[in-house]
Design an enzyme around this catalytic site. Structure first.
Site, PDB file in Angstrom:
ATOM      1  N   LYS A  34      39.419  48.605  41.515  1.00  0.00           N
ATOM      2  CA  LYS A  34      39.498  47.508  42.662  1.00  0.00           C
ATOM      3  C   LYS A  34      40.339  46.210  42.424  1.00  0.00           C
ATOM      4  CE  LYS A  34      34.674  46.632  42.469  1.00  0.00           C
ATOM      5  NZ  LYS A  34      33.175  46.766  43.026  1.00  0.00           N
ATOM      6  N   ARG A 129      22.751  47.205  50.345  1.00  0.00           N
ATOM      7  CA  ARG A 129      24.052  46.700  50.774  1.00  0.00           C
ATOM      8  C   ARG A 129      24.791  47.915  51.431  1.00  0.00           C
ATOM      9  NH1 ARG A 129      28.082  44.475  46.203  1.00  0.00           N
ATOM     10  NH2 ARG A 129      28.144  46.751  45.518  1.00  0.00           N
ATOM     11  N   TYR A 254      42.767  13.207  40.776  1.00  0.00           N
ATOM     12  CA  TYR A 254      42.353  13.195  41.885  1.00  0.00           C
ATOM     13  C   TYR A 254      40.887  12.481  41.943  1.00  0.00           C
ATOM     14  CZ  TYR A 254      46.497  15.447  44.111  1.00  0.00           C
ATOM     15  OH  TYR A 254      47.730  15.833  44.386  1.00  0.00           O
ATOM     16  N   MET A 302      46.232  21.751  42.298  1.00  0.00           N
ATOM     17  CA  MET A 302      46.927  22.833  42.209  1.00  0.00           C
ATOM     18  C   MET A 302      47.816  23.351  41.031  1.00  0.00           C
ATOM     19  SD  MET A 302      49.211  23.826  45.548  1.00  0.00           S
ATOM     20  CE  MET A 302      48.074  23.299  46.776  1.00  0.00           C
TER      21      MET A 302
END
Length: 359
Positions: A34, A129, A254, A302
């Site tokens: 998956k 779940r 940043y 990024m």
């Protein structure tokens, strides 16, 4: 110059499947693929797991991608189907489905199908779940056995919630509950995920479901894959794209979250959260350049990360390879530095990272 690359070592993949069989020698293997094979490339990884007995994915689109890629092994849908209209697709493609709630069972019973579908009945033994309640087991089991739309060889399964912690008794309790419910049912059983395979041999059953360990990563708390004979399949690298001199007390990136306490050199590397690297990796998270560890400084952006290379700056050049994780630098360590788990890091690799498969 090629920048961000995920090198996928297919020999390591074969080694890890062999380790699964070493730990669970009497079990069939359902290889879990998956989330794009945990970020490693769904079809390519499946093509190199021919020694597995079946594949498992979360959703039908993943299963269809495997069939489109020429894979013919049985495929199990771990979340099952979501609408009765999916059932003919399952039948046409030889997909096997989990049954985990009343809606699925009722849809299967009322469908008009040309042939029965292979089903796995999932019991909630403590994960809370997916899965039917223990009190529902007998009813669901006999309804499936009576349905013309379900093959007679119903398989039974559950999922461990705390198997990564060998000191937690929850797994022992789950195994005991599963065994008490299924006692006397001559069906094949599947309980163990990767952590269950490594740490709970009395819960192996007839099938095991390795996921993370196939990719060479430890599923255990604070573990490292090599402790279990596993080899990392992914090596994530990039390149130095600039080298900068930074004076004392200058702040970088940043938010100015890191300021140098002395003159130093920084390497700017072409990697960031746009490639899937964790934005919240803390100051000092290691990378490797020319066989030496250096620490990340400043905020992961990024596209770029800054690395303090200090007095070794004269030995590092633009274009040098930077290892973000791999055999030399376990992804488990990077996950700890980012307060997350290796699963997330591997699954978050983005499409702009190039993949290279090494036979």
């Amino acid at each position: 110059m090629r920048l961000a690359i995920a090198e996928i070592n297919l020999k390591a993949l074969a080694n890890n499947l062999a380790q699964v069989k070493h730990f669970a020698p009497n079990c069939k293997v359902m290889a879990v693929l998956k989330a794009n094979a945990y970020g490693h490339g769904l079809v390519k990884i499946a093509q190199h797991l021919s020694a597995a007995d079946a594949f498992a994915v979360a959703r039908i689109d993943e299963a269809l991608a495997l069939r489109a890629g020429g894979l013919t092994k049985p495929i199990v849908l771990l979340e099952g189907f979501f609408h009765q209209d999916d059932l003919p697709i399952l039948l046409a493609n030889n997909f096997q489905t989990i049954i985990h709630d009343e809606n699925q069972l009722a849809a299967l019973e009322s469908a008009t199908l040309d042939a029965p579908i292979a089903c796995w009945l999932k019991i909630n033994t403590g994960m809370h779940r997916l899965g039917i309640a223990p009190s529902q087991f007998e009813s669901f089991y006999h309804r499936l056995k009576a349905s013309d739309n379900a093959r007679d060889d119903i398989k039974l399964m559950t999922h461990f919630s705390c198997a990564d912690d060998v000191n937690d008794e929850k797994t022992t309790q789950q195994i005991a509950l599963f065994d008490s419910l299924t006692d006397g049912k001559a069906q094949q059983h599947c309980l163990a995920n990767s952590a269950g395979i490594l740490a709970w041999p009395h819960g192996h059953g007839d099938w095991v479901r390795p996921g993370l360990m196939l990719y060479g990563v430890s599923p255990m708390l604070n573990g490292v894959g090599k402790e279990h004979g596993l080899a990392p399949v992914m090596r994530l690298t990039t390149r130095v794209i600039a080298i900068r001199d930074v004076d004392a007390h200058q702040c970088v990136g940043y938010g100015g979250r890191w300021c140098s306490d002395k003159p130093t050199k920084l390497a700017v590397v072409a990697m960031g959260y746009g490639d899937g690297y964790p934005r919240h990796a803390r100051q000092g998270t290691p990378v490797i350049i020319k066989s030496q560890r250096y620490g990340i400084v400043g905020t992961v952006a990024m596209d770029m990360i800054t690395v303090d290379i200090g007095d070794n700056g004269d030995n590092i050049q633009v274009g040098d390879e930077v290892i973000m994780w791999g055999p030399e630098l376990p992804v488990e360590e990077i996950a700890q530095c980012a307060s997350t788990i290796p699963y997330e890091l591997l699954c978050n690799i983005t499409p702009r990272v190039s993949y290279e498969y090494q036979e």
